[in-house]
Write an enzyme that holds these catalytic residues in place. Structure first.
Site, PDB file in Angstrom:
ATOM      1  CE  LYS A  45      -3.335  -2.196   3.139  1.00 27.15           C
ATOM      2  NZ  LYS A  45      -4.067  -1.968   4.421  1.00 27.15           N
ATOM      3  CE  LYS A  47      -3.316   3.188   3.783  1.00 30.66           C
ATOM      4  NZ  LYS A  47      -4.431   2.571   4.537  1.00 30.66           N
TER       5      LYS A  47
HETATM    6  N1  C2G Z   1     -13.209   3.427   7.240  1.00 34.43           N
HETATM    7  C1  C2G Z   1     -14.486   3.977   7.356  1.00 34.43           C
HETATM    8  N2  C2G Z   1     -14.627   5.315   7.459  1.00 34.43           N
HETATM    9  C2  C2G Z   1     -13.533   6.133   7.454  1.00 34.43           C
HETATM   10  C3  C2G Z   1     -12.238   5.583   7.345  1.00 34.43           C
HETATM   11  C4  C2G Z   1     -12.090   4.209   7.248  1.00 34.43           C
HETATM   12  O1  C2G Z   1     -15.494   3.242   7.373  1.00 34.43           O
HETATM   13  N3  C2G Z   1     -13.722   7.477   7.558  1.00 34.43           N
HETATM   14  C5  C2G Z   1     -13.092   1.960   7.118  1.00 34.43           C
HETATM   15  C6  C2G Z   1     -12.456   1.531   5.790  1.00 34.43           C
HETATM   16  O2  C2G Z   1     -13.441   1.521   4.761  1.00 34.43           O
HETATM   17  C7  C2G Z   1     -11.949   0.134   6.135  1.00 34.43           C
HETATM   18  C8  C2G Z   1     -11.580   0.264   7.632  1.00 34.43           C
HETATM   19  O3  C2G Z   1     -12.235   1.454   8.116  1.00 34.43           O
HETATM   20  O4  C2G Z   1     -13.015  -0.822   5.997  1.00 34.43           O
HETATM   21  C9  C2G Z   1     -10.094   0.377   7.853  1.00 34.43           C
HETATM   22  O5  C2G Z   1      -9.631   1.491   7.112  1.00 34.43           O
HETATM   23  P1  C2G Z   1      -8.067   1.502   6.653  1.00 34.43           P
HETATM   24  O6  C2G Z   1      -7.222   1.242   7.832  1.00 34.43           O
HETATM   25  O7  C2G Z   1      -7.858   2.731   5.816  1.00 34.43           O
HETATM   26  O8  C2G Z   1      -8.039   0.202   5.722  1.00 34.43           O
HETATM   27  P2  C2G Z   1      -7.329   0.069   4.296  1.00 34.43           P
HETATM   28  O9  C2G Z   1      -6.008   0.727   4.328  1.00 34.43           O
HETATM   29  O10 C2G Z   1      -8.350   0.465   3.300  1.00 34.43           O
HETATM   30  O11 C2G Z   1      -7.011  -1.507   4.239  1.00 34.43           O
HETATM   31  O12 C2G Z   1      -7.246  -5.905   2.546  1.00 34.43           O
HETATM   32  C10 C2G Z   1      -7.980  -4.729   2.838  1.00 34.43           C
HETATM   33  C11 C2G Z   1      -7.077  -3.621   3.291  1.00 34.43           C
HETATM   34  O13 C2G Z   1      -6.222  -4.065   4.333  1.00 34.43           O
HETATM   35  C12 C2G Z   1      -7.911  -2.438   3.766  1.00 34.43           C
END
Ligand code: C2G
Length: 129
Positions: A45, A47
């Site tokens: 990612k 990240k």
């Molecule tokens: N999320 C949310 N609302 C936000 C921010 C995040 O509902 N304002 C949700 C995202 O949609 C996700 C979860 O919180 O379902 C975790 O977000 P992230 O840590 O950003 O996850 P991500 O980097 O998208 O990783 O294999 C899947 C990946 O690991 C997902």
């Protein structure tokens, strides 16, 4: 017991994450969070999370909705995780809508609306100002 799983980085934990975890848990009785490892985050990612995997894991384990935290090490593990943990419902925020429909032959796939106005990126940007 209805078992639910969700995946993510959950860095700089905020109320958008908590809203997701609360609604994910409401889909069943037991919630597993597959937490992206530092290596996965960087390799896949691009990240670099502020908090380490161990720190993010400890924070998630302190949340009442979370029953188990496991490592997310690659994109491919979802099918095996769903089988290994006998998952009934796979949940992700709707920024991932459609991306995991291949799991529908193994379990229910639910995409929940993201919480608007909050993100780890936004927090980082606003803290730099
Ligand atoms: N999320 C949310 N609302 C936000 C921010 C995040 O509902 N304002 C949700 C995202 O949609 C996700 C979860 O919180 O379902 C975790 O977000 P992230 O840590 O950003 O996850 P991500 O980097 O998208 O990783 O294999 C899947 C990946 O690991 C997902």
């Amino acid at each position: 017991m209805k078992r639910v799983i969700t995946y993510g980085t959950f860095d700089l934990l905020h109320y958008g994450h908590i809203n997701l975890l609360r609604r994910a848990k409401a889909q069943g009785d037991y919630l597993i969070v597959a937490l992206s490892t530092d290596e996965f985050n960087w390799r896949e990612k691009q990240k670099k999370s502020y908090f380490t995997y161990e720190e993010r894991k400890a924070m998630l384990e302190a949340i009442r909705y979370v029953d188990l935290v496991i490592p997310e090490e690659n994109w491919e593990q979802k099918k095996t995780d769903v089988a290994k943990y006998d998952i009934d419902v796979f949940v992700m925020g709707d920024d991932w809508a459609g991306k995991f429909d291949f799991l529908k032959d193994q379990c229910q796939v639910v995409y929940l609306p993201r919480t608007p106005e909050i993100s780890t990126t936004k927090i980082k940007e606003e803290l730099h100002t």
